[in-house]
Design an enzyme around this catalytic site. Structure first.
Site, PDB file in Angstrom:
ATOM      1  NE  ARG A   1      -2.130   1.275   3.841  1.00 26.04           N
ATOM      2  CZ  ARG A   1      -2.832   1.680   4.886  1.00 26.04           C
ATOM      3  NH1 ARG A   1      -4.149   1.608   4.890  1.00 26.04           N
ATOM      4  NH2 ARG A   1      -2.226   2.128   5.966  1.00 26.04           N
TER       5      ARG A   1
ATOM      6  CG  ASP B   1       3.372  -1.527   9.065  1.00 23.84           C
ATOM      7  OD1 ASP B   1       3.445  -0.663   8.199  1.00 23.84           O
ATOM      8  OD2 ASP B   1       3.522  -2.754   8.821  1.00 23.84           O
TER       9      ASP B   1
ATOM     10  CG  ASP C   1       6.935  -1.852   9.765  1.00 18.66           C
ATOM     11  OD1 ASP C   1       7.266  -2.425   8.705  1.00 18.66           O
ATOM     12  OD2 ASP C   1       6.840  -0.613   9.862  1.00 18.66           O
TER      13      ASP C   1
HETATM   14  C1  PRP Z   1      -0.782  -3.870   5.010  1.00 17.91           C
HETATM   15  C2  PRP Z   1      -1.653  -5.062   5.337  1.00 17.91           C
HETATM   16  C3  PRP Z   1      -2.583  -5.115   4.157  1.00 17.91           C
HETATM   17  C4  PRP Z   1      -2.775  -3.646   3.818  1.00 17.91           C
HETATM   18  C5  PRP Z   1      -4.084  -3.202   4.332  1.00 17.91           C
HETATM   19  O1  PRP Z   1       0.205  -4.246   4.098  1.00 17.91           O
HETATM   20  O2  PRP Z   1      -0.931  -6.241   5.521  1.00 17.91           O
HETATM   21  O3  PRP Z   1      -2.069  -5.824   3.047  1.00 17.91           O
HETATM   22  O4  PRP Z   1      -1.712  -2.931   4.463  1.00 17.91           O
HETATM   23  O5  PRP Z   1      -4.364  -1.911   3.955  1.00 17.91           O
HETATM   24  P1  PRP Z   1      -5.590  -1.529   3.015  1.00 17.91           P
HETATM   25  O6  PRP Z   1      -6.783  -2.295   3.493  1.00 17.91           O
HETATM   26  O7  PRP Z   1      -5.746  -0.051   3.253  1.00 17.91           O
HETATM   27  O8  PRP Z   1      -5.229  -1.850   1.609  1.00 17.91           O
HETATM   28  P2  PRP Z   1       1.312  -3.225   3.559  1.00 17.91           P
HETATM   29  O9  PRP Z   1       0.859  -2.602   2.272  1.00 17.91           O
HETATM   30  O10 PRP Z   1       1.714  -2.290   4.649  1.00 17.91           O
HETATM   31  O11 PRP Z   1       2.502  -4.186   3.176  1.00 17.91           O
HETATM   32  P3  PRP Z   1       3.377  -5.194   4.077  1.00 17.91           P
HETATM   33  O12 PRP Z   1       2.495  -6.371   4.363  1.00 17.91           O
HETATM   34  O13 PRP Z   1       4.518  -5.510   3.186  1.00 17.91           O
HETATM   35  O14 PRP Z   1       3.814  -4.472   5.328  1.00 17.91           O
HETATM   36  N1  URA Z   2      -1.797  -1.813   7.453  1.00 18.40           N
HETATM   37  C1  URA Z   2      -1.349  -2.160   8.678  1.00 18.40           C
HETATM   38  O1  URA Z   2      -0.394  -2.939   8.813  1.00 18.40           O
HETATM   39  N2  URA Z   2      -1.964  -1.635   9.755  1.00 18.40           N
HETATM   40  C2  URA Z   2      -3.007  -0.788   9.665  1.00 18.40           C
HETATM   41  O2  URA Z   2      -3.541  -0.363  10.712  1.00 18.40           O
HETATM   42  C3  URA Z   2      -3.451  -0.445   8.377  1.00 18.40           C
HETATM   43  C4  URA Z   2      -2.839  -0.976   7.280  1.00 18.40           C
END
Ligand code: PRP
Ligand code: URA
Length: 211
Positions: free
Chosen positions: A103, A201, A204
């Site tokens: 995202r 997050d 993270d």
């Molecule tokens: C996070 C989470 C989802 C997304 C949700 O991933 O794991 O995939 O955000 O957000 P949304 O509903 O607003 O689309 P992120 O994009 O941070 O990637 P990551 O898993 O690599 O940390």
């Molecule tokens: N992605 C995350 O990991 N946490 C949130 O709260 C929203 C999007």
């Protein structure tokens, strides 16, 4: 779209520890695994089965086996990877496909950066794993990806969802056979698109920050 919010004290207990900012990554990973196994129990309620004959030491009876083609489980990288072990612990014969999505933290729009899925998903039951359903952009795009390849029904398992994201997925998947199983439905999204109270997050907290 059907929404199922887990209503179980063990799920809420484990989620409460997960939410705690003092919970370190090793504990976070273990809890995510345990939570998925609990949620997968509900999410697989309609998994397709066939009757099989079983010879017990006493008699012959009719049992059930998971039907072919086996379910396809798709963790959304990166954070969804932390849910894969918990799912396959319950459904060891599931096949695994991968979708990498990130995202954009300014626009909140998802981009797909990796894909390793069967080309043809006609008639396949698919399970998508992603811990956070925030704006719903990532999950909506992932479901569309699977449906475009022919998936007949899709069940998503998320640890925490925001009402805004649930509404967005419902709108984006109108007319499709979609179920979303969540551990908790939280209060809202904040001004930067994070779930409140949430857990921060998820990627993270599972794997540490990326540069
Ligand atoms: C996070 C989470 C989802 C997304 C949700 O991933 O794991 O995939 O955000 O957000 P949304 O509903 O607003 O689309 P992120 O994009 O941070 O990637 P990551 O898993 O690599 O940390
Ligand atoms: N992605 C995350 O990991 N946490 C949130 O709260 C929203 C999007």
């Amino acid at each position: 779209m059907r929404l199922h919010v887990a209503d179980h004290p063990l799920v809420t207990h484990k989620l409460s520890v997960l939410r705690d900012r003092a919970t370190p990554s090793p504990t976070f990973r273990e809890l995510a695994r345990e939570l998925v196994t609990l949620l997968a129990y509900e999410a697989t309620r309609n998994v397709r089965t066939v009757e099989v004959e079983v010879v017990t030491p006493v008699t012959t009876t009719t049992g059930l086996a998971i039907a072919d083609p086996k379910p396809l489980v798709v963790p959304i990288l990166r954070a969804g990877l932390g849910m894969l072990d918990g799912f396959v612990a319950l459904v060891p014969t599931a096949e695994v496909g991968f979708l990498g999505m990130a995202r954009n933290e300014e626009t909140l729009q998802p981009t797909t950066y990796a894909e390793r899925l069967p080309d043809d998903l006609t008639g396949r039951q698919c399970f998508v794993l992603d811990p956070m359903l925030a704006t719903g952009g990532s999950l909506s795009a992932a479901i569309q990806f699977l449906v475009d390849r022919g998936a007949s029904d899709v069940t998503a398992i998320c640890l925490i969802a925001a009402p805004e994201g649930v509404a967005a997925v419902e709108k984006a998947t109108a007319g499709l056979d979609v179920t979303v199983v969540v551990g908790a439905l939280d209060e809202k999204l904040n001004e930067v698109g994070y779930i409140v109270p949430g857990l921060g997050d998820a990627g993270d907290r599972l794997y540490g920050t990326v540069g």
